[in-house]
Design a protein around this motif. Structure first.
Motif, PDB file in Angstrom:
ATOM      1  N   LYS A 136       0.862  -1.169   0.000  1.00 23.22           N
ATOM      2  CA  LYS A 136       0.000   0.000   0.000  1.00 23.22           C
ATOM      3  C   LYS A 136       0.907   1.229   0.000  1.00 23.22           C
ATOM      4  O   LYS A 136       1.802   1.352   0.827  1.00 23.22           O
ATOM      5  CB  LYS A 136      -0.862  -0.018   1.257  1.00 23.22           C
ATOM      6  CG  LYS A 136      -1.742   1.195   1.366  1.00 23.22           C
ATOM      7  CD  LYS A 136      -2.572   1.142   2.633  1.00 23.22           C
ATOM      8  CE  LYS A 136      -3.474   2.319   2.666  1.00 23.22           C
ATOM      9  NZ  LYS A 136      -3.354   3.490   3.151  1.00 23.22           N
ATOM     10  N   GLY A 183      -4.693  10.884   6.380  1.00 22.66           N
ATOM     11  CA  GLY A 183      -4.236   9.641   5.762  1.00 22.66           C
ATOM     12  C   GLY A 183      -3.433   9.812   4.485  1.00 22.66           C
ATOM     13  O   GLY A 183      -3.090   8.831   3.826  1.00 22.66           O
ATOM     14  N   THR A 216       3.901  10.282   7.987  1.00 25.91           N
ATOM     15  CA  THR A 216       4.919   9.395   7.416  1.00 25.91           C
ATOM     16  C   THR A 216       6.073  10.230   6.866  1.00 25.91           C
ATOM     17  O   THR A 216       7.254   9.941   7.126  1.00 25.91           O
ATOM     18  CB  THR A 216       4.301   8.537   6.288  1.00 25.91           C
ATOM     19  OG1 THR A 216       3.214   7.796   6.839  1.00 25.91           O
ATOM     20  CG2 THR A 216       5.326   7.602   5.674  1.00 25.91           C
TER      21      THR A 216
HETATM   22  P1  ADP Z   1      -1.513  11.470   7.795  1.00 24.15           P
HETATM   23  O1  ADP Z   1      -0.512  11.857   8.823  1.00 24.15           O
HETATM   24  O2  ADP Z   1      -1.492  12.362   6.583  1.00 24.15           O
HETATM   25  O3  ADP Z   1      -2.900  11.365   8.339  1.00 24.15           O
HETATM   26  P2  ADP Z   1      -0.060   8.940   7.775  1.00 24.15           P
HETATM   27  O4  ADP Z   1       1.295   9.308   7.323  1.00 24.15           O
HETATM   28  O5  ADP Z   1      -0.258   8.699   9.215  1.00 24.15           O
HETATM   29  O6  ADP Z   1      -1.127  10.017   7.230  1.00 24.15           O
HETATM   30  O7  ADP Z   1      -0.527   7.624   7.010  1.00 24.15           O
HETATM   31  C1  ADP Z   1      -0.556   7.511   5.602  1.00 24.15           C
HETATM   32  C2  ADP Z   1      -1.058   6.149   5.213  1.00 24.15           C
HETATM   33  O8  ADP Z   1      -0.105   5.156   5.576  1.00 24.15           O
HETATM   34  C3  ADP Z   1      -2.350   5.764   5.928  1.00 24.15           C
HETATM   35  O9  ADP Z   1      -3.176   5.062   5.028  1.00 24.15           O
HETATM   36  C4  ADP Z   1      -1.886   4.873   7.053  1.00 24.15           C
HETATM   37  O10 ADP Z   1      -2.868   3.950   7.402  1.00 24.15           O
HETATM   38  C5  ADP Z   1      -0.666   4.195   6.444  1.00 24.15           C
HETATM   39  N1  ADP Z   1       0.332   3.856   7.476  1.00 24.15           N
HETATM   40  C6  ADP Z   1       0.992   4.723   8.256  1.00 24.15           C
HETATM   41  N2  ADP Z   1       1.854   4.091   9.085  1.00 24.15           N
HETATM   42  C7  ADP Z   1       1.714   2.762   8.810  1.00 24.15           C
HETATM   43  C8  ADP Z   1       2.314   1.555   9.325  1.00 24.15           C
HETATM   44  N3  ADP Z   1       3.271   1.609  10.288  1.00 24.15           N
HETATM   45  N4  ADP Z   1       1.939   0.372   8.791  1.00 24.15           N
HETATM   46  C9  ADP Z   1       1.010   0.329   7.812  1.00 24.15           C
HETATM   47  N5  ADP Z   1       0.392   1.393   7.285  1.00 24.15           N
HETATM   48  C10 ADP Z   1       0.739   2.605   7.766  1.00 24.15           C
END
Ligand code: ADP
Ligand code: MG
Length: 263
Positions: free
Chosen positions: A26, A49, A54
């Motif tokens: 993903k 999301g 990240t």
């Molecule tokens: P935001 O901070 O913009 O809300 P994130 O960076 O937290 O977004 O997450 C981006 C995407 O990556 C989301 O769909 C989240 O579910 C996925 N994601 C983030 N961290 C992880 C992880 N450790 N394992 C799997 N999926 C992740």
């Protein structure tokens, strides 16, 4: 406005994919590139999301990118913890330690410099407008006060860069506005570069030299704004026509890209 000359941080085509338990990959972040200049305040704004957290964690070397590179001041590598401070949405203070100890936490303390560290922590508590509360425990403070303590802690080592991930996201609207103005005056004195993740368009426009808009997942950087105001950034500017215009432009970019970007 700060003279923007030297480059502090550079991300080139950074992406991140996660693998689910069923083995599917993903894409959490797609092809993000960013330059941060010395003393520059950069906001990243985008839907939930889209990969903002990240990206911030990749910049701080807390998460390894799948592709792409991060370069801190030409070292060819991301910054080390000594080079930056990090403020999270929840203040993440140690509940059993006094406020002063929490702020001093980043210090590597030998006997001789304990007093110096405590002095620095006291100064920082003054800077975040909480003088004299060092003896209290985090639980005795309001949410806004805890975030100010977290900011003081993040500034302890005089970082070159401050990463902030929706630091005011859990606060009520009025406290949030106050914190924005306080952060402006704090940055006036500390002068580090800031990479600030937010959901709030007003907050981004008020605080930033540069605003980067991200599309819905997988996040891409789609548009950049550089708000410049004739007046100083105070409470009056927020209601001015020029401020409202920039807000409207960012909102349009965000809405268009969020709809187009989502599948
Ligand atoms: P935001 O901070 O913009 O809300 P994130 O960076 O937290 O977004 O997450 C981006 C995407 O990556 C989301 O769909 C989240 O579910 C996925 N994601 C983030 N961290 C992880 C992880 N450790 N394992 C799997 N999926 C992740
Ligand atoms: Mg996030």
């Amino acid at each position: 406005m700060v003279a923007l000359t030297q480059q502090v941080l550079r991300a080139d085509s950074v992406s991140k994919s996660y693998w689910s338990k069923s083995g599917e990959s993903k894409v959490a972040l797609a092809d993000a590139s960013l330059n941060v200049a010395q003393g520059e305040f950069v906001s990243i704004i985008g839907p939930s999301g889209c990969g903002k957290s990240t990206f911030l964690q990749i910049l701080a070397k807390l998460v390894e990118p799948t592709t792409g590179t991060v370069d801190y001041r030409g070292t060819g590598a991301p910054p080390e913890p000594k080079d930056y401070g990090f403020v999270f949405q929840q203040s993440a203070l140690l509940p059993w330690a006094s406020v002063l100890r929490n702020v001093m936490m980043p210090a590597v303390i030998g006997r001789s410099d304990r007093r110096e560290a405590a002095g620095r922590a006291e100064d920082l508590l003054g800077l975040v407008m909480l003088p004299g509360i060092g003896k209290k425990l985090p639980q005795e403070l309001s949410g806004g006060m805890r975030q100010r303590v977290a900011i003081a802690r993040a500034l302890f080592n005089r970082p070159d860069i401050l990463f902030m991930d929706e630091p005011f996201g859990a606060l009520d609207a009025m406290t949030r506005d106050d914190m924005g103005f306080e952060l402006l005056s704090i940055m006036d004195q500390e002068r580090c570069a800031v990479v600030f993740v937010t959901h709030s368009i007003t907050e981004a426009v008020l605080l930033s030299d540069k605003i980067v808009v991200m599309s819905a997942g997988p996040g891409r950087f789609v548009e950049t704004f550089r708000p410049e105001f004739r007046g100083s950034r105070d409470r009056d500017i927020v209601t001015s026509a020029e401020f409202r215009n920039v807000e409207a432009d960012v909102r349009t970019a965000l809405l268009e890209r969020t709809t187009k970007g989502s599948s």
